[in-house]
Write a protein that holds these residues in place. Structure first.
Motif, PDB file in Angstrom:
ATOM      1  N   ARG A  22      12.995  -0.055   2.956  1.00 44.96           N
ATOM      2  CA  ARG A  22      14.114  -0.340   3.898  1.00 44.96           C
ATOM      3  C   ARG A  22      14.643   1.035   4.412  1.00 44.96           C
ATOM      4  O   ARG A  22      15.768   1.080   4.531  1.00 44.96           O
ATOM      5  CB  ARG A  22      15.060  -1.201   3.085  1.00 44.96           C
ATOM      6  N   GLY A  23      13.407   1.652   4.847  1.00 41.86           N
ATOM      7  CA  GLY A  23      13.945   2.813   5.530  1.00 41.86           C
ATOM      8  C   GLY A  23      14.182   4.138   4.812  1.00 41.86           C
ATOM      9  O   GLY A  23      14.321   5.163   5.075  1.00 41.86           O
ATOM     10  N   THR A  24      14.201   4.074   3.442  1.00 41.67           N
ATOM     11  CA  THR A  24      14.019   5.100   2.552  1.00 41.67           C
ATOM     12  C   THR A  24      12.502   5.431   1.887  1.00 41.67           C
ATOM     13  O   THR A  24      11.765   4.403   1.713  1.00 41.67           O
ATOM     14  CB  THR A  24      15.272   5.311   1.436  1.00 41.67           C
ATOM     15  N   VAL A  25      12.396   6.802   1.641  1.00 42.10           N
ATOM     16  CA  VAL A  25      11.035   7.061   1.129  1.00 42.10           C
ATOM     17  C   VAL A  25      11.070   6.978  -0.369  1.00 42.10           C
ATOM     18  O   VAL A  25      12.044   7.733  -1.092  1.00 42.10           O
ATOM     19  CB  VAL A  25      10.506   8.295   1.298  1.00 42.10           C
ATOM     20  N   LEU A  26      10.510   5.966  -0.942  1.00 41.07           N
ATOM     21  CA  LEU A  26      10.522   5.760  -2.429  1.00 41.07           C
ATOM     22  C   LEU A  26       9.275   6.244  -3.196  1.00 41.07           C
ATOM     23  O   LEU A  26       7.956   5.561  -2.662  1.00 41.07           O
ATOM     24  CB  LEU A  26      10.623   4.172  -2.513  1.00 41.07           C
ATOM     25  N   PRO A  27       9.198   7.013  -4.006  1.00 45.31           N
ATOM     26  CA  PRO A  27       7.900   7.497  -4.614  1.00 45.31           C
ATOM     27  C   PRO A  27       7.501   6.366  -5.553  1.00 45.31           C
ATOM     28  O   PRO A  27       8.462   5.667  -6.246  1.00 45.31           O
ATOM     29  CB  PRO A  27       8.398   8.697  -5.284  1.00 45.31           C
ATOM     30  N   THR A  73       0.796  -1.297   0.283  1.00 45.32           N
ATOM     31  CA  THR A  73       0.091   0.076  -0.062  1.00 45.32           C
ATOM     32  C   THR A  73       0.788   1.341   0.137  1.00 45.32           C
ATOM     33  O   THR A  73       1.800   1.410   0.837  1.00 45.32           O
ATOM     34  CB  THR A  73      -1.062  -0.242   1.414  1.00 45.32           C
ATOM     35  N   THR A 132      18.571   9.251  -8.123  1.00 39.02           N
ATOM     36  CA  THR A 132      17.085   9.067  -7.677  1.00 39.02           C
ATOM     37  C   THR A 132      16.486   7.816  -7.839  1.00 39.02           C
ATOM     38  O   THR A 132      16.394   7.318  -9.112  1.00 39.02           O
ATOM     39  CB  THR A 132      16.216  10.226  -8.182  1.00 39.02           C
ATOM     40  N   THR A 171       1.506   5.485   0.449  1.00 42.03           N
ATOM     41  CA  THR A 171       0.914   6.530   1.243  1.00 42.03           C
ATOM     42  C   THR A 171       0.631   7.617  -0.059  1.00 42.03           C
ATOM     43  O   THR A 171       1.760   8.291  -0.560  1.00 42.03           O
ATOM     44  CB  THR A 171       1.748   7.190   2.112  1.00 42.03           C
ATOM     45  N   PRO A 172      -0.582   8.169  -0.079  1.00 46.42           N
ATOM     46  CA  PRO A 172      -0.731   9.090  -1.361  1.00 46.42           C
ATOM     47  C   PRO A 172      -0.257  10.511  -0.932  1.00 46.42           C
ATOM     48  O   PRO A 172      -0.295  10.836   0.362  1.00 46.42           O
ATOM     49  CB  PRO A 172      -2.366   9.126  -1.436  1.00 46.42           C
ATOM     50  N   LEU A 173       0.068  11.053  -2.127  1.00 44.68           N
ATOM     51  CA  LEU A 173       0.892  12.446  -1.999  1.00 44.68           C
ATOM     52  C   LEU A 173      -0.211  13.353  -2.359  1.00 44.68           C
ATOM     53  O   LEU A 173      -0.951  13.440  -3.393  1.00 44.68           O
ATOM     54  CB  LEU A 173       1.811  12.551  -2.619  1.00 44.68           C
ATOM     55  N   VAL A 197       3.936   7.066  -1.823  1.00 41.97           N
ATOM     56  CA  VAL A 197       5.255   6.590  -1.456  1.00 41.97           C
ATOM     57  C   VAL A 197       5.256   5.477  -0.589  1.00 41.97           C
ATOM     58  O   VAL A 197       4.267   5.069   0.225  1.00 41.97           O
ATOM     59  CB  VAL A 197       5.863   7.791  -0.537  1.00 41.97           C
ATOM     60  N   ILE A 198       6.386   4.569  -0.752  1.00 44.52           N
ATOM     61  CA  ILE A 198       6.486   3.412   0.083  1.00 44.52           C
ATOM     62  C   ILE A 198       7.709   3.431   0.804  1.00 44.52           C
ATOM     63  O   ILE A 198       8.657   4.244   0.570  1.00 44.52           O
ATOM     64  CB  ILE A 198       6.420   2.183  -0.752  1.00 44.52           C
ATOM     65  N   ASN A 199       7.777   2.627   1.944  1.00 44.40           N
ATOM     66  CA  ASN A 199       8.819   2.462   2.824  1.00 44.40           C
ATOM     67  C   ASN A 199       9.849   1.532   2.003  1.00 44.40           C
ATOM     68  O   ASN A 199       9.462   0.233   2.196  1.00 44.40           O
ATOM     69  CB  ASN A 199       8.640   2.130   4.023  1.00 44.40           C
ATOM     70  N   MET A 213       1.088   9.333  -9.978  1.00 44.58           N
ATOM     71  CA  MET A 213       1.959   9.262  -8.628  1.00 44.58           C
ATOM     72  C   MET A 213       1.204   8.498  -7.769  1.00 44.58           C
ATOM     73  O   MET A 213       0.094   9.023  -7.173  1.00 44.58           O
ATOM     74  CB  MET A 213       2.370  10.450  -8.177  1.00 44.58           C
TER      75      MET A 213
END
Lengths: 150, 718, 121
Positions: free
Chosen positions: A53-58, A35, A87, A37-39, A49-51, A46
Motif C-alpha cells: 500500500r505505497g510503502t516499500v516492504l523488504p 512477486t 521497521t 523485486t529482487p535487491l 521488496v514488495i509494494n 532476502m
C-alpha cells in the motif's frame, strides 16, 4: 529482551513441516504472496521488496534465513508482516496455522547444542499436541548478521 | 503537535519561529548597512527586529534574552536616532551581538543554560561602542528598567478584577477591605475628546468599584447656538463609596491624566489611623496639563518609507504538508496505474476516456508541482548561517575573509535545506581554514589580503546547484597524493590525473591536516560530506586551480520526492535511471564493442572510448552477455564528467517517479539509490549511475576515469 | 458585551498573545501586521477599540494613529498603544498622536482587558 508477560499470544505458522511462532503483538498483517523485486547483491534470504500500500516492504524468505532446505513456492505461501523497532519486514512462510495462547510455564529455553543459522534465533520451545513449536526471537531474525556482529 | 488546549505552548513555539525570521531580517539589515551607504530603513529594520525579539521574550519571561536584547536595542536606538554613527568596528560588534542573540534564542527555545559569559563580554563590547561615540552622554533609555512580566494563559478571570498594582499614584499600604469615600472633581479639557476618551466609560469603571453618584455641573454651558459639541463645558463631581484603594481609583483616570482637571479626595476615613489620608480639601491627585513634547517631526520621518507589502502567509504544521506530499505521491502512482490499465484495455486514443486521462495526468502533475512548492524555501536562511560560520572561522584562524553570496532567493525543499547545513558548514570551514592562504602569503602572491569565499545557489536544468568556492591557493596535489600513498589509500605507483587527485579528498579516512586544526578537524572528513549529500540524492564535485582557488559544486534534486526518470528493463527487471544523466541512447553493433582486455569492453563514441557496463551482470541478474549485437545502451555522464555506456535490454518509458527511500534493512547495494512504485504496483529500483560506475570500475579493474570508490550512500530519504 | 478589537502589531507573537488573551474573554479580535495594513483592514470593519504597536515597518504606530484620527468615523475610536517602556515621554507622545491610552508590553492580560473596558466599555 523484554520481560516475558505471564500469558501471551503467538501466531504459529509452518515452514518445511516444522512449526514456528512469533509474538502476535509484532504482527501487522498477513498477506498473500506477490512477486518481489529482487535487491542486487542481497543475501539469498532476502527475497526482495514488495509494494505494501505505497510503502516499500523488504521480504525475507524465513526458511532460507533459518537454514531450512529450499522448496518451491505455492499458493498457500503467505507473507507475515512484522514490525520491530519501527521497521516493517515481510516474512515469507509456507502457511499460517493458528493463534495460540501460552503461559510462561509452557515454554522452555532451547537446549544448548549444535549451533546453526536456525538455533540462534529460536528464543523458546513449547510443546502443543506433540508438536514442537519454535518461538522466534524476532529482533535476531530481522537483524542484519553483519550489523549485529559489528 | 501541541494539543490545542495549550495555546501558550503554541504561541511560544510560534515565537521561536518568528525569532528565526527576525534574526534573518536583522542579519539582512546589518548586511545592507555594511554593503552600502547607511540607509535609514535598514537601521529601523534592525532595531525593530531586536525590539520584537525582546518584546516576545518578555512575554515568556525569558530573562536572559530580554536582558541582552534590551541592551542591544538601546544601542541600535541611538543609531536610529542619529546619536551614534556606525563604523566597521561597530558593525562587527553588531554582527557578533546578532550571532549571540541567535544563541540566546536557541538556548531559550531548547531550555539550555544561556551562554552568560558571552553575554557579559558582548555587553562590554556594546558599552564600549557607546563610550567611544558619546563619552558621557549615555542616553536615558539604558536606565529604563524593563521587567519582564511572565504571562500565564489561559487565565481565569472572574467578574471581579483583581486589584491593580499601584500605578503612578503613591502606594497605599492599607490592605483593609473597609469602605471609604472619595470625592472626585473631573473637568475634561477639549483634547480629552480628541484622543477618543469617553467620560461615561470612566464613570462605568468607577461604578464597578462601588456606589457612584454623578453630578453634572452644566453651569458653564453656553446657549445652544454657541455650543460646540466637542468643546467641553461640563464638569462632573462624583462621589464614590468603595472598598477600593486610592491607587485603584486613580488608575481609572490614568489615560486622561493631563487631559483634564482632576481632583480625587478621600473623605476622612472611618478608621482613625489613616494618617496617610490628607484633609478633604487637599486634592491627592491633581493633574494639570503635562508638558507634551512635539513629536510631529519624528512621526512622519518613518512614514515616507515604502517597502513592499508583506505577502499574506498561512503557517502550516510541517506534518500536514508531509502528509499531503505523501498523498500526492500516492495520487501520482494511482494515476500511472490507471493510465496503464486504460492503455492496455484497447480503448481508442481519441476516446473520451483517453482524453480525460490526459487531462487527469496534466492536473496530477500540476498538483504535484504545487505541493512541492509548499515545501520549497529560499536558501537564504541557510546562507545566513554560513555567514556566521565564516565570521567565526575566520576569527578563529586569524584570517580576513569576506563571504559573498549569490542566489539566496533560490528555493529548495525545506528538508534539503536543513540537511545541507552540516555539510555546508564543513565545506565553508574547510575553505576558510585550508582553502585560503594567510594574509602574509596572500600579500606575497599579490592577492587581495582579504580572502573571499563565495556561496552561490542556482537552478540549473531541473536541479539545484550550490557552490562553495574560495580564491585561495587551490589543492596542493603533490601533498594530497603523498598523503594518500602514505595512508595506503592508493597504490604507491598509481598514476592519477589532477581531477583524480582532487577526488582523493573524498576518500574515507583522508585528512591532509597533520595537526588537527581547531576548525575543520573534529574527525569529520569530506567523505562524510559526500555521503550526506548523496543521501539527499545529490552529488558533489570538486574543481581546483593552483593559485586561483577551489570550488565545490553540489548538485541536488529540486525536491526529494520526485525524480525525472528513464524507465528501462534489464533481465526482466524494471529499473529507473535519473534522466538528467542520460546523454543519449545507443544501439550497439557487434563491431562497436572493443575489448581492452577480456571482460573490459569499451565502445567508441565520437572519437573517445567509453567503458561499457553490463547492468544485468553488474547487478547480479545474469551472467555476462557475450554478444552485444543490437543491444540498447544508455550513454550516461555524471557530474564529474565520468562517462559510461550502460547495457540494457529495453527502454520502457520516460517519466517522473515518486522516490521511496530504502533504509539499511534493505541490504541496499551500492548503485541502488532508492525505489519507486510503478503503474502496475510493482516496485522498481532507482539506480545511482555514479556508484554503479565506480563499483564496476573497481571490480573490473578497468583503467577508471576515477580510481575512487565512494562509500555507499547511507539511505536516501524522500 | 462583545467588543470588536483591531490589534495592529508587526510581531506575530504579540498578535497571537493579544488574540489569546482577548478571545476567551468574549472579544472579537481582528489583527493587522503594520500600520499600513491596519488602515486597509479598518476599511472593512468598525472596531470598538484599536490596539497598536509603535515600532512597525511601513507605517509606525504614530503614523497609524494619525491616519485613523484623520478618518471622520474614527475620530473618537479608542486607541490603546502597546509600548515596551512606561517612560512618561512615550505616553505623552502617544497621547499627542491621538492615542486614548497605553498598555505596557509585555502586557498583563488582566490589565489589557481592564484598559479596554476603560476606553471602550
Amino acid at each position: 529482551m523484554t520481560d516475558t508477560p505471564e500469558v501471551f499470544e503467538l501466531l504459529t505458522f509452518r515452514l518445511a513441516d516444522q512449526d514456528y511462532a512469533v509474538d502476535i503483538m509484532s504482527v501487522r498483517e498477513i498477506r498473500g504472496w506477490t512477486t518481489t523485486t529482487p535487491l542486487p547483491h542481497a543475501p539469498s534470504h532476502m527475497k526482495g521488496v514488495i509494494n505494501l500500500r505505497g510503502t516499500v516492504l523488504p521480504v525475507m524468505d524465513l526458511a532460507d534465513r533459518l537454514g531450512l532446505p529450499p522448496r518451491g513456492q505455492n499458493d498457500r505461501n503467505v507473507i507475515v508482516v512484522v514490525t520491530h523497532a519501527d521497521t516493517m519486514t515481510g516474512l515469507l512462510v509456507d502457511a499460517v496455522s493458528d493463534i495460540i495462547t501460552l503461559a510462561e510455564s509452557d515454554m522452555q529455553a532451547p537446549p544448548e547444542m549444535a549451533t546453526g543459522p536456525g538455533t540462534a534465533v529460536v528464543r523458546n520451545l513449547s510443546l502443543i499436541e506433540d508438536r514442537m513449536i519454535r518461538i522466534l526471537d524476532l529482533p535476531a531474525v530481522i537483524a542484519r548478521p553483519e550489523v549485529s556482529a559489528a | 503537535m501541541n494539543t490545542p488546549a495549550d495555546p501558550m505552548a503554541e504561541i511560544r513555539a510560534s515565537f521561536f519561529v518568528e525569532c528565526e525570521e527576525l534574526l534573518e531580517a536583522l542579519q539582512d539589515g546589518l548586511q545592507t548597512i555594511s554593503d552600502g551607504p547607511e540607509d535609514a530603513e535598514s537601521i529601523h529594520v534592525v532595531f525593530r527586529a531586536v525590539h520584537s525579539i525582546k518584546g516576545g521574550a518578555g512575554a515568556f519571561g525569558l530573562e536572559a534574552l530580554v536582558h541582552f536584547a534590551h541592551r542591544f536595542e538601546n544601542i541600535l536606538d541611538d543609531v536610529r536616532n542619529g546619536r551614534m554613527g556606525v563604523d566597521a568596528a561597530a558593525l562587527k560588534v553588531f554582527f557578533q551581538a546578532t550571532d549571540h542573540l541567535a544563541d540566546l534564542v536557541a538556548a531559550c527555545r531548547d531550555e539550555t543554560p544561556p551562554p552568560q559569559a558571552r553575554t557579559e563580554e558582548l555587553l562590554i563590547d556594546l558599552d564600549a561602542l557607546l563610550g567611544a561615540d558619546s563619552p558621557e552622554k549615555t542616553p536615558a533609555p539604558a536606565q529604563i528598567s524593563f521587567e519582564p512580566t511572565p504571562v500565564s494563559l489561559p487565565f481565569d478571570l472572574s467578574d471581579d478584577l483583581p486589584p491593580l498594582p499601584p500605578l503612578d499614584a503613591p502606594a497605599v499600604q492599607e490592605p483593609s477591605a473597609t469602605s471609604r469615600g472619595f470625592d472626585i472633581l473631573f473637568t475634561p479639557n477639549a483634547d480629552l475628546f480628541e484622543t477618543g476618551s469617553e467620560p461615561a466609560l470612566l464613570f462605568e469603571c468607577l461604578a464597578e468599584l462601588g456606589n457612584l453618584t454623578v453630578d453634572c455641573d452644566t453651569s458653564k454651558l453656553p446657549v445652544l447656538q454657541q455650543l460646540s459639541p466637542e468643546t467641553p463645558m461640563i464638569s462632573w463631581s462624583l462621589s464614590l463609596e468603595t472598598t477600593a484603594e486610592l491607587a485603584e481609583v486613580a488608575s481609572i483616570f490614568e489615560f486622561v491624566e493631563g487631559l483634564c482637571t482632576l481632583a480625587i479626595m478621600q473623605r476622612t476615613a472611618p478608621d482613625p489611623e489613616a494618617d496617610v489620608t490628607p484633609s478633604p480639601e487637599q486634592p491627592l491627585v491633581a493633574q494639570t496639563d503635562l508638558a507634551v513634547e512635539d513629536i510631529s517631526a519624528i512621526a512622519p520621518a518613518q512614514k515616507a518609507v515604502s517597502t513592499p507589502a508583506p505577502k499574506s502567509v498561512v503557517r502550516v504544521d510541517l506534518d500536514r504538508i508531509e502528509r499531503l506530499v505523501n498523498l500526492v505521491g500516492e495520487l501520482v502512482i494511482n494515476q500511472a496505474m490507471l493510465s496503464q490499465s486504460l492503455e492496455t484495455s484497447g480503448l481508442s486514443p481519441h476516446s473520451d476516456a483517453m482524453n480525460g486521462l490526459e487531462e487527469f495526468q496534466r492536473l496530477t502533475r500540476d498538483i504535484q508541482d504545487s505541493v512541492m512548492m509548499i515545501r520549497a524555501q529560499p536558501v537564504k536562511s541557510l546562507f545566513q548561517r554560513m555567514a556566521r560560520i565564516v565570521r567565526e572561522a575566520s576569527f578563529a584562524v586569524g584570517k580576513d575573509v569576506r563571504l559573498v553570496t549569490e542566489g539566496d532567493s533560490t528555493e529548495v525543499d525545506k528538508t534539503v535545506i536543513e540537511r545541507l547545513a552540516d555539510p555546508l558548514t564543513h565545506m565553508i570551514r574547510n575553505a576558510v581554514d585550508h582553502g585560503l592562504e594567510d594574509v602574509a602569503t596572500r600579500e606575497k602572491m599579490g592577492k587581495d589580503p582579504q580572502g573571499q569565499v563565495r556561496l552561490t545557489a542556482a537552478h540549473r536544468s531541473g536541479r539545484v546547484i550550490i557552490e562553495v568556492s574560495d580564491d585561495g591557493a587551490g589543492i596542493d596535489r603533490a601533498h594530497v597524493l603523498k598523503t594518500a600513498q602514505a595512508k595506503g589509500l592508493i597504490a604507491a605507483d598509481a598514476m592519477l590525473s589532477d581531477p583524480e587527485i582532487d577526488n582523493l579528498l573524498f576518500l574515507p579516512g583522508f585528512s591532509t591536516v597533520t595537526e588537527v586544526s581547531d576548525l575543520s578537524g573534529r574527525g569529520v572528513g569530506m567523505d562524510v560530506v559526500r555521503t550526506e549529500i548523496q543521501s539527499l540524492g545529490g552529488r558533489v564535485t570538486i574543481h581546483s586551480d593552483p593559485g586561483v582557488g577551489t570550488r565545490f559544486s553540489i548538485s541536488l534534486p529540486l525536491t526529494l520526492a520526485v525524480l525525472d526518470g528513464m524507465i528501462v528493463e534489464v533481465a526482466g527487471q524494471t529499473l529507473v535511471l535519473p534522466l538528467n544523466l542520460v546523454i543519449e541512447t545507443l544501439t550497439l553493433a557487434k563491431k562497436d564493442v572493443q575489448s581492452v582486455r577480456p571482460g573490459h569492453p569499451v565502445i567508441e563514441v565520437r572519437g573517445t572510448f567509453v567503458p561499457v557496463i553490463d547492468l544485468g551482470l553488474q547487478l547480479g541478474y545474469r551472467a555476462a552477455a557475450t554478444d552485444f549485437e543490437g543491444t540498447a545502451a544508455l550513454l550516461i555522464r555524471d557530474e564529474d564528467g565520468t562517462r559510461a555506456a550502460l547495457i540494457i535490454d529495453d527502454i520502457l518509458d520516460q517519466r517522473q517517479v515518486v522516490i521511496k527511500g530504502l533504509n539499511d534493512g534493505f541490504y541496499r547495494a551500492p548503485g541502488v539509490a532508492a525505489a519507486t512504485i510503478l503503474g502496475d504496483g510493482q516496485i522498481a529500483l532507482i539506480l545511482e549511475p555514479s556508484d554503479i560506475m565506480n563499483q564496476a570500475f573497481k571490480t573490473a579493474g578497468t583503467p577508471p576515469p576515477s580510481a575512487l570508490a565512494p562509500p555507499p550512500a547511507e539511505g536516501l530519504h524522500p | 458585551m462583545s467588543l470588536h478589537i483591531l490589534a495592529v502589531d508587526d510581531s506575530r507573537t504579540m498578535r497571537d498573545m493579544i488574540r489569546h488573551a482577548l478571545t476567551p474573554e468574549g472579544f472579537t479580535v481582528t489583527t493587522a501586521d503594520d500600520g499600513m495594513h491596519g488602515i486597509e483592514v479598518l476599511n472593512g470593519i468598525a472596531p470598538d477599540a484599536i490596539i497598536t504597536d509603535i515600532n512597525m515597518p511601513r507605517m509606525d504606530g504614530f503614523g497609524f494613529i494619525d491616519a485613523v484620527r484623520e478618518q471622520e468615523k474614527h475620530r473618537a475610536t479608542p486607541i490603546l498603544v502597546l509600548t515596551t517602556e512606561a517612560a512618561p515621554e512615550l505616553k505623552a507622545r502617544a497621547r499627542k498622536a491621538g492615542a486614548t491610552g497605553w498598555v505596557v508590553k509585555p502586557f498583563d492580560p488582566v490589565k489589557l482587558i481592564k484598559a479596554l473596558h476603560m476606553v471602550a466599555g
